[in-house]
Every structure is written in C-alpha cells, then in structure tokens.
Design a protein around this motif. Sequence first.
Motif, PDB file in Angstrom:
ATOM      1  N   ARG A  32       1.942  43.870  23.978  1.00 20.32           N
ATOM      2  CA  ARG A  32       1.465  43.075  24.916  1.00 20.32           C
ATOM      3  C   ARG A  32       0.737  41.862  23.955  1.00 20.32           C
ATOM      4  N   ALA A  66      -5.098  41.050  24.356  1.00 20.79           N
ATOM      5  CA  ALA A  66      -3.968  42.071  24.724  1.00 20.79           C
ATOM      6  C   ALA A  66      -4.502  43.401  25.194  1.00 20.79           C
ATOM      7  N   LEU A  70      -4.526  45.009  29.345  1.00 22.91           N
ATOM      8  CA  LEU A  70      -4.088  46.400  29.410  1.00 22.91           C
ATOM      9  C   LEU A  70      -5.049  47.200  30.015  1.00 22.91           C
TER      10      LEU A  70
END
Length: 120
Positions: A32, A66, A70
């Motif tokens: 990510r 990131a 998530l």
Amino acid sequence: MGPQDTEEETQRVLIDAAMIASDIACEDAWLRYFGLGGTLDDFDIDGFLAGLISLPLTECNLLAHAVNELIEEQPPHPKAPYRTSRFEPVNTGGRDDVLDELLRQWLFGSTDRTHRQRDA
C-alpha cells in the motif's frame, strides 16, 4: 538521541502496534505504501518496523498513511449487545441468536456504516 529520534521511535512503535492490533502484514503495508508513492523497498520498511533503521519523515508519514488506509478497510469489530432494564435481549431484527447477529456484523459490517461510507 535527539528529540526527532524520540518522535520517530514513538511513531515507529505506534505504527507497529497498529499493524499488530489490526493483523496487517508488513508485506501488505509495504504494498500500500509503495502504491501511494513510497520509494523504499520492503526490506527498508521491515527494518524500520523492527527498529533497525531510521526513515525520513515523509516516508514514515506515508507508511502511517498506508497502514491507516488498510485499517479503515477492515470490517468493524463486533459490538457487545445491550439489554433493556428488564434484562431482555435487545431486538436484533427478529433473530433470537444474538451471537449470530454479532458475527454477521463483524463479517459483513453494519448496513448503517456501509451507507455512511458510500455517502462520504
């Protein structure tokens, strides 16, 4: 160790703790992070999370971003049910099995939350 080193260490520990609590693998976080424009490889991210290397501020913040993305994508955790003052189970939409309802909420998320995310 200067003040910035202390701030970086605090950020590292908190990113790592968030990943552990949310069961996010380092590989997923790196993927990510890289997709968001991160320039470091997965070994650097793994080394940072293990406390072995330091990262520039922008890379630390991009990794935190990131991980936060998530976490936001995960289904909500099941919530504890309430009871009325007479200790009767709260109405769960006609279901007698509160655990089944909690499992459904955890696996598929609350419909109210789903609508709010789409409207946002």
